[in-house]
Design a protein around this motif. Structure first.
Motif, mmCIF file in Angstrom:
data_model
loop_
_atom_site.group_PDB
_atom_site.id
_atom_site.type_symbol
_atom_site.label_atom_id
_atom_site.label_comp_id
_atom_site.label_asym_id
_atom_site.label_seq_id
_atom_site.Cartn_x
_atom_site.Cartn_y
_atom_site.Cartn_z
ATOM 1 N N ASN A 197 33.093 56.249 10.829
ATOM 2 C CA ASN A 197 32.514 54.945 11.744
ATOM 3 C C ASN A 197 33.741 54.218 11.346
ATOM 4 O O ASN A 197 34.416 53.973 9.813
ATOM 5 N N TYR A 198 34.711 53.355 11.736
ATOM 6 C CA TYR A 198 35.895 52.098 11.880
ATOM 7 C C TYR A 198 36.185 51.806 12.642
ATOM 8 O O TYR A 198 35.788 52.058 13.403
ATOM 9 N N ASP A 199 36.807 51.022 12.537
ATOM 10 C CA ASP A 199 37.364 50.118 13.751
ATOM 11 C C ASP A 199 38.899 50.612 13.594
ATOM 12 O O ASP A 199 39.519 49.908 13.036
ATOM 13 N N LEU A 200 39.980 50.537 14.482
ATOM 14 C CA LEU A 200 40.791 50.830 14.478
ATOM 15 C C LEU A 200 41.847 50.226 15.864
ATOM 16 O O LEU A 200 41.579 50.623 17.580
ATOM 17 N N GLN A 201 42.802 49.641 15.961
ATOM 18 C CA GLN A 201 43.591 48.742 17.169
ATOM 19 C C GLN A 201 42.540 48.357 18.397
ATOM 20 O O GLN A 201 43.088 49.054 19.254
ATOM 21 N N ASN A 202 40.971 47.040 18.109
ATOM 22 C CA ASN A 202 40.500 46.701 18.935
ATOM 23 C C ASN A 202 39.492 47.919 19.660
ATOM 24 O O ASN A 202 39.094 47.785 20.561
ATOM 25 N N SER A 203 39.417 49.244 18.848
ATOM 26 C CA SER A 203 38.469 50.294 19.652
ATOM 27 C C SER A 203 37.476 50.727 17.788
ATOM 28 O O SER A 203 38.143 50.258 16.942
ATOM 29 N N THR A 204 36.446 51.081 18.516
ATOM 30 C CA THR A 204 35.835 51.296 17.527
ATOM 31 C C THR A 204 35.002 53.077 17.991
ATOM 32 O O THR A 204 35.148 54.056 18.925
ATOM 33 N N TYR A 205 34.886 53.773 16.134
ATOM 34 C CA TYR A 205 35.538 54.948 16.388
ATOM 35 C C TYR A 205 34.248 55.778 15.445
ATOM 36 O O TYR A 205 33.468 54.721 14.769
ATOM 37 N N VAL A 511 43.586 52.552 3.699
ATOM 38 C CA VAL A 511 45.034 51.224 3.652
ATOM 39 C C VAL A 511 45.216 52.071 5.334
ATOM 40 O O VAL A 511 45.211 53.089 5.834
ATOM 41 N N PRO A 512 45.563 50.675 5.680
ATOM 42 C CA PRO A 512 46.474 51.027 6.698
ATOM 43 C C PRO A 512 47.436 51.828 7.204
ATOM 44 O O PRO A 512 48.294 51.989 6.059
ATOM 45 N N TYR A 513 48.022 52.924 8.171
ATOM 46 C CA TYR A 513 49.167 53.617 7.506
ATOM 47 C C TYR A 513 49.506 53.813 9.346
ATOM 48 O O TYR A 513 48.845 53.138 10.651
ATOM 49 N N ASN A 514 50.561 54.179 9.286
ATOM 50 C CA ASN A 514 51.935 54.716 10.371
ATOM 51 C C ASN A 514 51.400 53.299 11.217
ATOM 52 O O ASN A 514 51.203 53.348 12.423
ATOM 53 N N ASN A 515 51.890 52.511 10.455
ATOM 54 C CA ASN A 515 52.351 51.039 11.924
ATOM 55 C C ASN A 515 50.684 50.718 12.136
ATOM 56 O O ASN A 515 51.086 50.337 13.070
ATOM 57 N N GLY A 516 49.708 50.791 11.298
ATOM 58 C CA GLY A 516 48.284 50.092 12.080
ATOM 59 C C GLY A 516 48.058 51.177 12.605
ATOM 60 O O GLY A 516 46.498 51.018 13.817
ATOM 61 N N SER A 517 48.844 52.375 13.616
ATOM 62 C CA SER A 517 47.945 53.141 14.332
ATOM 63 C C SER A 517 46.348 54.312 13.285
ATOM 64 O O SER A 517 45.879 55.446 14.318
ATOM 65 N N GLN A 518 47.334 54.728 12.314
ATOM 66 C CA GLN A 518 46.229 54.961 11.738
ATOM 67 C C GLN A 518 45.282 54.730 9.883
ATOM 68 O O GLN A 518 46.133 53.386 9.633
ATOM 69 N N TYR A 519 44.630 55.874 9.476
ATOM 70 C CA TYR A 519 44.220 54.354 8.152
ATOM 71 C C TYR A 519 44.541 55.906 7.225
ATOM 72 O O TYR A 519 44.567 57.414 7.582
ATOM 73 N N ALA A 520 44.999 55.787 5.803
ATOM 74 C CA ALA A 520 45.264 56.829 5.362
ATOM 75 C C ALA A 520 44.457 56.649 4.064
ATOM 76 O O ALA A 520 44.273 54.804 3.152
ATOM 77 N N LEU A 521 44.258 57.391 3.395
ATOM 78 C CA LEU A 521 43.187 57.648 1.883
ATOM 79 C C LEU A 521 44.412 57.896 0.848
ATOM 80 O O LEU A 521 44.156 59.081 0.576
ATOM 81 N N THR A 522 44.439 57.032 -0.094
ATOM 82 C CA THR A 522 46.175 56.542 -1.325
ATOM 83 C C THR A 522 45.070 56.148 -2.490
ATOM 84 O O THR A 522 43.822 55.642 -2.735
ATOM 85 N N TYR A 523 45.721 56.511 -3.094
ATOM 86 C CA TYR A 523 45.278 56.034 -4.569
ATOM 87 C C TYR A 523 46.625 54.096 -4.284
ATOM 88 O O TYR A 523 47.288 53.520 -4.128
ATOM 89 N N GLU A 524 45.656 53.162 -5.413
ATOM 90 C CA GLU A 524 46.178 52.109 -6.111
ATOM 91 C C GLU A 524 46.286 51.881 -7.478
ATOM 92 O O GLU A 524 44.986 52.526 -7.677
ATOM 93 N N ASN A 525 46.572 51.210 -8.082
ATOM 94 C CA ASN A 525 46.399 50.663 -9.282
ATOM 95 C C ASN A 525 45.177 49.105 -9.257
ATOM 96 O O ASN A 525 45.890 47.975 -9.049
ATOM 97 N N SER A 526 43.803 48.902 -9.332
ATOM 98 C CA SER A 526 43.330 48.172 -8.959
ATOM 99 C C SER A 526 43.596 47.224 -10.232
ATOM 100 O O SER A 526 44.209 47.125 -10.923
ATOM 101 N N VAL A 648 36.924 51.855 6.432
ATOM 102 C CA VAL A 648 36.486 52.978 6.612
ATOM 103 C C VAL A 648 35.081 53.877 5.962
ATOM 104 O O VAL A 648 35.213 53.687 5.064
ATOM 105 N N GLN A 649 33.490 53.650 7.206
ATOM 106 C CA GLN A 649 32.393 53.965 6.586
ATOM 107 C C GLN A 649 32.830 54.899 6.950
ATOM 108 O O GLN A 649 32.898 56.150 7.232
ATOM 109 N N TYR A 650 31.874 56.135 5.784
ATOM 110 C CA TYR A 650 32.403 57.867 5.912
ATOM 111 C C TYR A 650 30.956 57.863 4.405
ATOM 112 O O TYR A 650 30.372 57.413 3.435
ATOM 113 N N THR A 651 30.102 59.342 5.171
ATOM 114 C CA THR A 651 29.380 59.584 4.704
ATOM 115 C C THR A 651 29.439 61.237 3.923
ATOM 116 O O THR A 651 30.074 61.710 5.598
ATOM 117 N N SER A 652 28.888 61.758 3.175
ATOM 118 C CA SER A 652 29.247 63.535 2.957
ATOM 119 C C SER A 652 28.329 63.245 2.798
ATOM 120 O O SER A 652 27.124 63.793 1.536
#
Length: 693
Positions: A197-205, A511-526, A648-652
């Motif tokens: 479940n997520y919001d992207l470019q003024n829409s809810t998915y 994080v936002p990805y591809n000019n904000g048209s997608q989300y990417a699950l990636t890694y960061e140094n917290s 992105v809200q995710y459950t599995s």
């Protein structure tokens, strides 16, 4: 780089081969750190290890050395892999007389040939980056003898097989060993439910996918060993091994895809496989230089290719129109090499150990994925210099170590080169013969893994992809422990208060990805990650023997992660595992229970594997018959969810119904004959693991 390497060699040479300038003493006057083990005392606690001996009853009931390891309060039997593991978790390293060994090799040791077992919960400095727990089995081996055996455990209604076979021949100075292990799985009833479940470019998915997987894997380990040793003089060992791995996954499912309350029914499918079989050559040589000095050399090398393939598809059921068709193909060529030299010198006040290790891993990748075709190379180089001094003064025990670590990682996008001082201090105080108090503090750098750095792109659902981050920096961990231990005939108790702080901790994040048209699950140094809590482990023996034993591991823990953006993520949990066992004459029964809890890792909270297993063994001379039921009354279950702070809200939820009430039967046969000899290896290394998605 050559200057740095020359400086490192010069520096280690300056202290690794330093000799004592005071007048030499005879061996009888040398103050050894080694302990004297009495048969009347089963456990003795030292500053960095506990030493166990075994009474006649325990030796009689055991089939081989592995059975003795199961009786240690800090160790447990993992029924899934048929391996001994630490009850505290983390990486585990097994040694036999100081030589890195496999559990199959430990089966060549008859119980009566086990002198003692050393359990290191604070491994020596040379293992600082390799293992959380080290166990060393000290034996008296036959001069002329042969040992062999075979074991097979199999489920009756599904694809589950664990098998081992081995042979070991000793003749004087020479030893030849051969081992083969296989773990086979083939499951066709794994249910997976994933919700996004997520919001992207003024829409809810919203995405809700349910699928059934048919998956399996095969691990095969083949080891051939040769050693030549002359006691108190030299040791040479050559070991060739192959770790053959194959994995596949086929799945089909349906997904409800909702955009702003407009729903579509989608079909999904996935096919994936991994395959690699790295050969590895491990050469070791050790030589005594007089009565107080020893020098050791270890060389490990491997070169091979690995292959990974994945194809994910999603389409609209009504029209058949494709939503995405994500096909990935990765071929990687890897060359890995490790070299280490070490020196030890015995002073009157204690023992000085020094060494230098260099490891390289070169990965040449050929990748096809959503973003196109790529050829990229990643180079990892790590240098590690270390020195430590261990001693004892009255009831105060101490071990002081100082290391210098250089991590040089070069990817297609960036190069990182950093030197880190890595100190370690261990102080122990013997309160009484069965009570001890210890303090441990260490600082260690860790390099990102190849999957963390990989630019591979994977489409998981519409609008969401996963990828690595080639700009990740190394993370540095500061670990602190205060441990109180108490043991007698009926109790073996350890309470450990811990505080672990990791700077630049590597965490997953959406994080936002591809000019904000997608989300990417990636890694960061917290900014940092921390763990604070108390771990209580041990065993209770109401009758003072193995007739009834309860092992418990409880660790209430607080986790904190401060992300790069400044958000503070929190999680508290009560980790646990329990083992109830009983041994009477030739019968033994084991019950294993673990209640899953959520632990924090990056953007996710995930549960550990649930356990509810029962096993029965019956020993007849050299034969052992066993049976068991895995996951009594339940399937194996795995749950994951995101924190509320995630974009992105995710459950599995994943359940493997093939495992529910899985009934197994097994048989093993082991024999050994011989008289006496020993081998002692001080260095143990391994090359980097295979690169996959």
């Amino acid at each position: 780089m050559n200057k740095k390497l020359s400086f490192a060699l010069l520096l280690i040479g300056s202290f690794a081969f330093a000799q004592e300038t005071a007048p030499s003493d005879s061996t009888s006057k040398t103050k050894e750190i080694q302990e004297i083990i009495l048969k009347s005392q089963r456990k003795k606690q030292f500053v960095d290890k506990a030493v166990y001996t075994f009474d006649e009853e325990a030796l009689k009931k055991a089939r081989y050395a592995n059975d003795l390891l199961r009786t240690l309060p800090e160790l447990q039997f993992d029924p899934i892999s048929s391996a001994i593991t630490s009850i505290k978790g983390g990486s585990f390293l097994l040694l036999i007389n100081g030589i890195e060994a496999t559990e199959v090799q430990a089966r060549t040791i008859r119980p009566e040939n086990v002198v003692k077992v050393e359990y290191y919960d604070s491994p020596p400095t040379r293992y600082a980056n390799r293992a959380d727990t080290v166990v060393n089995i000290i034996t008296r081996n036959p001069e002329i003898g042969f040992a062999g055996g075979v074991e097979v455990n199999s489920a009756l209604t599904t694809g589950f097989v664990n098998g081992q076979t081995y042979a070991n021949y000793i003749n004087g100075r020479n030893t030849i060993g051969l081992e083969y292990t296989i773990n086979f799985r083939d499951y066709n009833d794994r249910k997976v439910n994933r919700i996004y479940n997520y919001d992207l470019q003024n829409s809810t998915y919203d995405t809700n996918e349910k699928k059934t997987d048919h998956f399996g894997y095969t691990y095969q380990d083949l080891v051939l060993r040769y050693s030549n040793a002359l006691t108190d003089n030299y040791v040479f060992q050559a070991k060739f091994s192959m770790n053959i791995y194959n994995y596949f996954n086929k799945s089909n499912g349906e997904s409800t895809f909702i955009k702003d309350n407009n729903a579509e029914a989608h079909g999904t499918s996935q096919y994936a496989y991994d395959s690699y079989s790295p050969p590895k050559l491990d050469l070791y040589f050790s030589k005594n230089l007089g009565k107080k000095d020893e020098i050791s050399l270890n060389l490990v090398g491997s070169t091979y290719s690995s292959e990974s393939y994945q194809n994910d598809k999603e389409w609209i059921l009504n029209s058949g129109n494709s939503v995405f068709n994500n096909e990935m193909n990765l071929k990687a060529k890897q060359n890995s090499f490790v070299a280490e030299v070490a020196h030890t010198h015995d002073f009157k006040a204690g023992k000085l150990s020094s060494g230098y290790r260099i490891s390289t891993n070169n990965v040449d990748n050929s990748l096809d994925n959503l973003a196109g075709s790529f050829d990229y190379t990643v180079n990892y180089l790590t240098q590690y210099m270390y020195s430590e001094f261990a001693g004892k003064k009255k009831k105060l025990m101490y071990r002081l170590g100082l290391g210098l670590t250089n991590i040089h990682n070069k990817t297609a996008a960036t190069t990182e080169d950093e030197w880190t001082i890595t100190p370690k201090i261990i102080l122990g105080y013997e309160i009484s013969k069965n009570k001890a108090l210890r303090f441990t503090s260490s600082y260690t750098p860790y390099s990102p893994s190849s999957s963390n750095l990989s630019p591979n792109l994977n489409q998981v659902v519409p609008n969401i992809v996963t990828t690595g981050n080639p700009y990740l920096k190394i993370q540095k961990a500061w670990n602190n422990n205060i441990n109180y231990s108490y043991n007698n005939k009926y109790f073996d108790f350890n309470a450990n208060a811990f505080y672990n702080f990791t700077d630049n901790a590597i965490n997953s994040i959406y994080v936002p990805y591809n000019n904000g048209s997608q989300y990417a699950l990636t890694y960061e140094n917290s900014q940092y990650a921390s763990r604070t809590g108390v771990q209580i482990t041990g065993s209770v023996k109401p009758f003072g023997n193995q007739l009834l034993v309860l092992k418990a591991n409880l660790y209430p823990t607080m986790q904190r992660v401060k992300t790069n953006s400044g958000a503070l993520l929190k999680n508290n949990y009560l980790g646990n595992s329990f083992t109830l066992s009983s041994e009477y004459k030739d019968f033994s029964i084991y019950y294993i229970l673990s209640i899953p809890v959520y632990t924090l890792s990056g953007a996710f909270l995930s549960t550990n594997e649930n356990q509810n297993h029962v096993f029965i063994n019956y020993k007849v001379k050299d034969w052992t018959l066993n049976t068991g039921v895995y996951w009594v009354g339940m399937p194996s279950r795995y749950q994951t969810k995101t924190l509320k702070e995630s974009l992105v809200q995710y459950t599995s939820e994943t359940k493997i119904f093939n495992n529910k009430n899985m009934f197994t039967l097994g048989v093993s046969y082991d024999f050994a004959k011989g008289k006496k000899s020993e081998i002692n290896k001080k260095l143990n290394n391994d090359v980097a693991p295979a690169t996959t998605f």
